[in-house]
Design a protein around this motif. Structure first.
Motif, short mmCIF file in Angstrom:
data_model
loop_
_atom_site.label_atom_id
_atom_site.label_comp_id
_atom_site.label_asym_id
_atom_site.label_seq_id
_atom_site.Cartn_x
_atom_site.Cartn_y
_atom_site.Cartn_z
N PHE A 183 0.88 -1.24 0.01
CA PHE A 183 0.07 0.02 0.08
C PHE A 183 0.86 1.31 -0.05
N THR A 184 1.90 1.20 0.85
CA THR A 184 2.90 2.53 0.76
C THR A 184 3.43 2.67 -0.64
N SER A 185 3.61 1.59 -1.16
CA SER A 185 4.25 2.00 -2.50
C SER A 185 3.58 2.08 -3.69
N THR A 186 2.41 1.36 -3.78
CA THR A 186 1.59 1.30 -5.00
C THR A 186 0.25 1.72 -4.71
N LEU A 187 -0.35 1.80 -3.71
CA LEU A 187 -1.82 2.04 -3.46
C LEU A 187 -1.82 3.12 -2.42
N SER A 188 -1.02 4.04 -2.28
CA SER A 188 -0.97 5.03 -1.60
C SER A 188 -1.93 6.28 -1.60
N SER A 189 -3.16 6.42 -1.06
CA SER A 189 -4.01 7.52 -1.36
C SER A 189 -3.72 8.43 -0.17
N PRO A 190 -4.37 9.75 -0.35
CA PRO A 190 -4.12 10.68 0.48
C PRO A 190 -4.49 10.25 1.82
N GLU A 191 -5.67 9.43 1.86
CA GLU A 191 -6.29 9.02 3.16
C GLU A 191 -5.01 7.99 3.67
N PHE A 192 -4.66 7.16 3.05
CA PHE A 192 -3.68 6.13 3.52
C PHE A 192 -2.22 6.87 3.81
N GLN A 193 -1.95 7.74 3.35
CA GLN A 193 -0.70 8.48 3.74
C GLN A 193 -0.91 9.04 5.05
#
Length: 387
Positions: free
Chosen positions: A117-127
């Protein structure tokens, strides 16, 4: 727990930790954690199922699963470490090293998914979640490394590793665990450990922000193509990917060259449009290098200063000396010797390649010299002409 220890040095690598020799019985599964039972509806708290010993449940993981899932995995790892450190029995390979190898499995799996997720699915919410969890994950690494009782047990096994009947593989494991703990500050005094923890916490935040800045520029800098002339030379596979990317970004009917390697490199290889190649290349190499909120230059300055301070605290002349100690080169000086030995040959070969490219480019009417955004395009032409 090898993972938890070695990640103190680099951010918890994603490799598995099952190196216990077959001569030693595998450690018994850790007792159930004292934390509240894992909720069955959180895929991060369930054992992986499927072929090959279990596969990550990527299709089930959602943003809301990460905070509770990682917090529970961190707590379980802490309890597993505490049981090893507080064991009243004399330290042995089986009750210390083997159990460390068998612990932390839940966190390992969650970190694997988290890393994707951190490298390829990183949305603003996930960040937001990443910025919150990065210091927590680093804190566990420091707690493990700086656990005095745990280190004394590891040290005791280390001191008797050559006389206690261990296999060469087991001796290597003991040496590595002990060495990594020492390299991460296990022998420092209380004040130095506190200082080291503060540095590591800050570095965890800076590294997360650095990566997010790069990702932000990857997502924000997109070249949209609208005409057949823009698409000239691109294979159907590249066109198809660009069309799908444009549709996903809300630009149906166009083609998008996104600012990521898998999109940039094919475009630089096949597009005859030198003006567009230059735009794509400049966007790619300047990720994180724009004035504003995503500028990584101030972060780089602070990261380098903290790495230097951390190295001195651990007894090394520079960060490079610490980083290379367990690598093949061993020292920065030897690494530089290797680079200097290779450099003349490499430069000579590049000159040959550029000369061959220039010959083709001149025939096609290109003016000036081969620029960085021309390299892949004419390299492909040389390859076709030669082979």
């Amino acid at each position: 727990m090898k993972r938890l220890l070695s990640t103190a040095l680099a951010a918890l690598a994603l490799s598995a930790c099952s190196t216990v020799s077959r001569e030693v019985p595998a450690a018994a599964p850790p007792a159930a954690p004292a934390v509240a039972p894992a909720r069955s509806d959180n895929p991060l708290l369930r054992t992986w199922t499927g072929p090959y010993g279990g596969v990550p449940p990527f299709g089930q993981v959602r943003l809301e699963h990460f905070r509770p899932g990682l917090d529970a995995a961190l707590q379980r790892a802490r309890e597993e470490v505490a049981r090893i450190a507080d064991n009243p029995e004399p330290p042995t390979f089986e009750n210390t090293m083997a159990r460390m190898e068998a612990s932390g499995r839940l966190l390992q799996g969650d970190r694997a998914i988290y890393g994707v997720f951190t490298s390829t699915l990183s949305s603003p919410e996930f960040q937001v979640v990443e910025r919150e969890m990065a210091p927590k994950l680093q804190a566990l690494s420091d707690e493990v490394t700086q656990n005095e009782k745990l280190f004394r047990r590891v040290e005791a096994v280390y001191k008797t590793r050559e006389t206690s009947g261990l296999t060469p593989e087991q001796q290597r494991l003991v040496w590595r665990q002990y060495t990594e703990m020492v390299r991460e500050g296990a022998q420092l005094g209380p004040d130095a450990k506190k200082q080291l923890t503060d540095i590591n916490q800050r570095l965890a935040v800076l590294h997360a922000q650095f990566n997010q800045n790069v990702l932000g520029d990857e997502e924000g800098d997109v070249l949209y193509l609208a005409t057949e002339a823009d698409l000239a030379g691109l294979p159907e596979s590249v066109r198809g990917g660009a069309k799908a990317a444009a549709e996903a970004l809300g630009h149906p009917g166009q083609w998008a060259i996104t600012n990521i390697r898998s999109s940039v490199e094919p475009f630089l290889t096949y597009s005859p449009r030198r003006d567009l190649r230059e735009k794509v290349w400049r966007s790619f190499v300047s990720r994180g290098d724009h004035p504003g909120p995503r500028d990584n230059k101030p972060l780089i300055t602070e990261i380098l200063a903290l790495r230097a301070e951390r190295a001195r605290l651990l007894g090394y002349a520079t960060y490079a000396h610490w980083r290379l100690e367990n690598a093949m080169a061993k020292t920065p000086e030897r690494a530089m010797q290797l680079m200097q030995a290779v450099w003349p040959v490499a430069v000579g070969r590049v000159r040959e390649e550029v000369s061959a490219m220039t010959a083709i480019a001149k025939k096609e009417g290109m003016k000036g010299e081969i620029e960085p955004w021309d390299y892949r395009y004419y390299q492909e032409k040389v390859r076709k002409a030669t082979y």
